[in-house]
Design a protein around this motif. Structure first.
Motif, short mmCIF file in Angstrom:
data_model
loop_
_atom_site.label_atom_id
_atom_site.label_comp_id
_atom_site.label_asym_id
_atom_site.label_seq_id
_atom_site.Cartn_x
_atom_site.Cartn_y
_atom_site.Cartn_z
N ARG A 1 15.09 37.05 -26.63
CA ARG A 1 13.97 37.67 -27.35
C ARG A 1 12.94 38.23 -26.39
O ARG A 1 12.37 39.30 -26.63
N VAL A 2 12.68 37.51 -25.30
CA VAL A 2 11.72 38.02 -24.32
C VAL A 2 12.23 39.33 -23.72
O VAL A 2 11.48 40.29 -23.54
N ALA A 3 13.53 39.37 -23.38
CA ALA A 3 14.10 40.60 -22.81
C ALA A 3 13.91 41.77 -23.77
O ALA A 3 13.52 42.88 -23.36
N VAL A 4 14.17 41.56 -25.06
CA VAL A 4 14.00 42.63 -26.04
C VAL A 4 12.54 43.01 -26.17
O VAL A 4 12.19 44.21 -26.25
N SER A 5 11.65 42.02 -26.18
CA SER A 5 10.22 42.32 -26.31
C SER A 5 9.68 43.12 -25.13
O SER A 5 8.69 43.86 -25.27
N ARG A 6 10.36 43.02 -23.98
CA ARG A 6 9.92 43.77 -22.80
C ARG A 6 10.64 45.12 -22.67
O ARG A 6 10.44 45.83 -21.69
N GLY A 7 11.46 45.45 -23.65
CA GLY A 7 12.03 46.79 -23.68
C GLY A 7 13.52 46.88 -23.53
O GLY A 7 14.08 47.98 -23.60
N ALA A 8 14.23 45.76 -23.29
CA ALA A 8 15.68 45.82 -23.15
C ALA A 8 16.32 46.07 -24.52
O ALA A 8 15.83 45.60 -25.55
N ALA A 9 17.43 46.81 -24.53
CA ALA A 9 18.22 46.99 -25.74
C ALA A 9 19.34 45.97 -25.73
O ALA A 9 20.05 45.82 -24.73
N LEU A 10 19.52 45.25 -26.84
CA LEU A 10 20.55 44.22 -26.95
C LEU A 10 21.57 44.67 -27.98
O LEU A 10 21.23 44.90 -29.15
N LEU A 11 22.81 44.82 -27.55
CA LEU A 11 23.88 45.24 -28.44
C LEU A 11 24.87 44.09 -28.58
O LEU A 11 25.62 43.77 -27.65
N VAL A 12 24.87 43.44 -29.77
CA VAL A 12 25.72 42.28 -30.03
C VAL A 12 26.18 42.31 -31.49
O VAL A 12 25.46 42.79 -32.36
N PRO A 13 27.38 41.78 -31.77
CA PRO A 13 28.44 41.50 -30.79
C PRO A 13 29.05 42.79 -30.28
O PRO A 13 29.18 43.76 -31.03
N ALA A 14 29.40 42.79 -29.02
CA ALA A 14 29.95 43.99 -28.40
C ALA A 14 30.92 43.60 -27.30
O ALA A 14 30.75 42.55 -26.66
N ARG A 15 31.92 44.44 -27.05
CA ARG A 15 32.90 44.19 -26.00
C ARG A 15 33.03 45.43 -25.13
O ARG A 15 33.08 46.55 -25.65
N LEU A 16 33.10 45.20 -23.84
CA LEU A 16 33.37 46.28 -22.90
C LEU A 16 34.87 46.53 -22.91
O LEU A 16 35.67 45.67 -22.52
N LYS A 17 35.28 47.73 -23.34
CA LYS A 17 36.70 48.05 -23.45
C LYS A 17 37.22 48.81 -22.23
O LYS A 17 38.39 48.67 -21.87
N ALA A 18 36.38 49.64 -21.62
CA ALA A 18 36.83 50.43 -20.47
C ALA A 18 35.64 50.75 -19.58
O ALA A 18 34.50 50.86 -20.06
N VAL A 19 35.90 50.86 -18.28
CA VAL A 19 34.87 51.24 -17.31
C VAL A 19 35.51 52.12 -16.26
O VAL A 19 36.63 51.84 -15.80
N SER A 20 34.81 53.17 -15.88
CA SER A 20 35.32 54.07 -14.85
C SER A 20 34.15 54.71 -14.13
O SER A 20 33.05 54.83 -14.69
N PRO A 21 34.35 55.12 -12.87
CA PRO A 21 33.26 55.79 -12.15
C PRO A 21 32.92 57.13 -12.81
O PRO A 21 33.79 57.85 -13.30
N ALA A 22 31.64 57.46 -12.80
CA ALA A 22 31.21 58.78 -13.24
C ALA A 22 31.49 59.79 -12.14
O ALA A 22 31.96 59.44 -11.06
N ASP A 23 31.17 61.04 -12.40
CA ASP A 23 31.37 62.07 -11.39
C ASP A 23 30.51 61.80 -10.18
O ASP A 23 29.38 61.30 -10.31
N PRO A 24 31.01 62.13 -8.97
CA PRO A 24 30.19 61.93 -7.77
C PRO A 24 28.89 62.71 -7.86
O PRO A 24 28.83 63.78 -8.44
N GLY A 25 27.84 62.15 -7.25
CA GLY A 25 26.57 62.85 -7.20
C GLY A 25 26.70 64.14 -6.42
O GLY A 25 27.40 64.23 -5.42
N GLU A 26 26.07 65.19 -6.90
CA GLU A 26 26.23 66.51 -6.29
C GLU A 26 25.65 66.59 -4.89
O GLU A 26 26.23 67.17 -3.99
N SER A 27 24.48 65.97 -4.70
CA SER A 27 23.80 66.14 -3.42
C SER A 27 24.29 65.17 -2.37
O SER A 27 24.54 65.54 -1.23
N ALA A 28 24.44 63.93 -2.73
CA ALA A 28 24.76 62.90 -1.73
C ALA A 28 26.26 62.65 -1.60
O ALA A 28 26.69 61.99 -0.67
N GLY A 29 27.06 63.14 -2.56
CA GLY A 29 28.48 62.88 -2.51
C GLY A 29 28.83 61.44 -2.82
O GLY A 29 29.89 60.95 -2.46
N ARG A 30 27.91 60.74 -3.51
CA ARG A 30 28.14 59.34 -3.83
C ARG A 30 28.42 59.22 -5.32
O ARG A 30 28.14 60.11 -6.10
#
Length: 374
Positions: free
Chosen positions: A113-142
């Motif tokens: 509750r404190v986390a939400v009151s300070r501005g965090a978004a809480l999404l429950v119940p939820a499951r992480l199904k997939a994760v992948s890197p985003a496109d590299p940064g244009e300037s730094a190549g990271r």
């Protein structure tokens, strides 16, 4: 991004004490999304909060509201360890004052509750199904963050974030997916149950008793409740008793100190019981390119240390500070956080060896010979 997609600076996988502590510290500064499989905190073991937590809670601006939550102070403990006679230790000389016996569900829910009151978004119940890197940064190549697919409310939600935080517990589910290695140091498991004491004043003491195949723990909880737990190794015959609440109570009757004390309390089993892993674990590394781990996902502590929740709060705060620096462009922030976990790990291992080394009455039994050899 797709329509309905979520943009965040940091996504936290797990809303336990470590994940919530991270979120409540970073949310006033950044966009934080917290995901958890449970829509409410689960009933679980782990209710001891060390006196040093007072400083962390004060640093987070939480001390006064923590006191208002009504948890039970812990003024010390009585232990039968290394010999047959109980030994009393107290917190009178601790500059931080007493420790605490928590109503764990209330504590975890409060941090959310404190986390939400300070501005965090809480999404429950939820499951992480997939994760992948985003496109590299244009300037730094990271790498320019991460693309996630999250399942919630029966639909798949795309999420883009600049930072990932594994707060998923001893299994380190996210960090292992990203290539980190989890080292398990022992086979400790815990069987536990809740109950109630008879009405009346209680001294607020933790009780610990060693036995040939492990050790016992009991503590009073708020509102007249009590927890009792037995710790042994998963491959020993005693683990069968740890898995069954009735067998646990029968085994408890053979422990002279603890069973007598609980009879004097008028203890009766009532409510939840469970069986869980309690082994020591280390994640290597504790942070990487665009991610870090907190709490048990980074370092899992033996319950004998009573440091698990303290570690969750500490790593949550330290990781939030590192995350803010990282998001501001400090390339050394995440590696510095990971390096800072190493002295914590080394101090913990040293203290754990010393604690177990005090008990030599059953040095020929597997549970104790393994720890004395370590």
């Amino acid at each position: 991004m797709e329509a309905g997609a979520i943009e965040a600076d940091a996504v936290v996988i797990g809303a336990g004490p470590a994940g919530a502590a991270f979120a409540l510290n970073l949310a006033p500064l950044r966009r934080v999304l917290v995901l958890d499989r449970q829509d409410a905190p689960a009933v679980r073991i782990g209710e001891s909060l060390a006196p040093a937590a007072r400083r962390l809670l004060a640093d987070m601006g939480l001390w006064d509201t923590f006191l208002a939550e009504g948890h039970a102070p812990c003024h010390g403990g009585r232990s039968v360890w290394g010999g047959p006679d109980p030994v009393l230790s107290d917190s009178l000389r601790d500059l931080d004052g007493p420790g605490w016996h928590l109503d764990r569900g209330r504590f975890d829910g409060w941090l959310r509750r404190v986390a939400v009151s300070r501005g965090a978004a809480l999404l429950v119940p939820a499951r992480l199904k997939a994760v992948s890197p985003a496109d590299p940064g244009e300037s730094a190549g990271r790498r320019d963050g991460w693309l996630l697919e999250v399942e919630a409310a029966g639909r798949r939600i795309p999420v883009r974030t600049r930072l990932l935080v594994d707060a998923g517990g001893r299994g380190s589910p996210l960090a292992r997916r990203l290539g980190a290695r989890r080292t398990v140091s022992d086979r400790l498991v815990c069987g536990w149950l809740h109950g109630r004491d008879a009405p009346g004043p209680r001294p607020g003491l933790t009780r610990i008793e060693a036995e040939p195949d492990g050790w016992w723990y009991s503590a009073p909880l708020p509102e007249g409740r009590r927890v009792v737990a037995f710790h042994t190794d998963a491959d020993l015959p005693a683990a069968a008793d740890a898995r069954d609440a009735d067998a646990l109570m029968r085994r408890l009757a053979s422990r002279p100190f603890l069973s007598e004390a609980m009879r004097a309390d008028g203890f009766e089993p009532a409510g939840a019981a469970g069986f869980c892993a309690a082994h020591s674990t280390t994640l290597s590394p504790g942070s990487g390119d665009g991610w870090l781990a907190v709490g048990d996902a980074a370092l899992g502590f033996d319950p004998l240390s009573s440091q698990g929740i303290l570690n969750a709060l500490y790593t949550g705060l330290a990781a939030a500070e590192a995350a803010d620096r990282h998001l501001s462009g400090d390339a050394g922030a995440l590696p510095g956080y990971g390096a800072g976990l190493l002295p914590v790990r080394d101090a913990y291992r040293s203290h754990l060896r010393a604690w177990y080394g005090l008990e030599r009455r059953w040095a020929d039994r597997p549970f104790w010979s393994r720890r004395l050899a370590a």
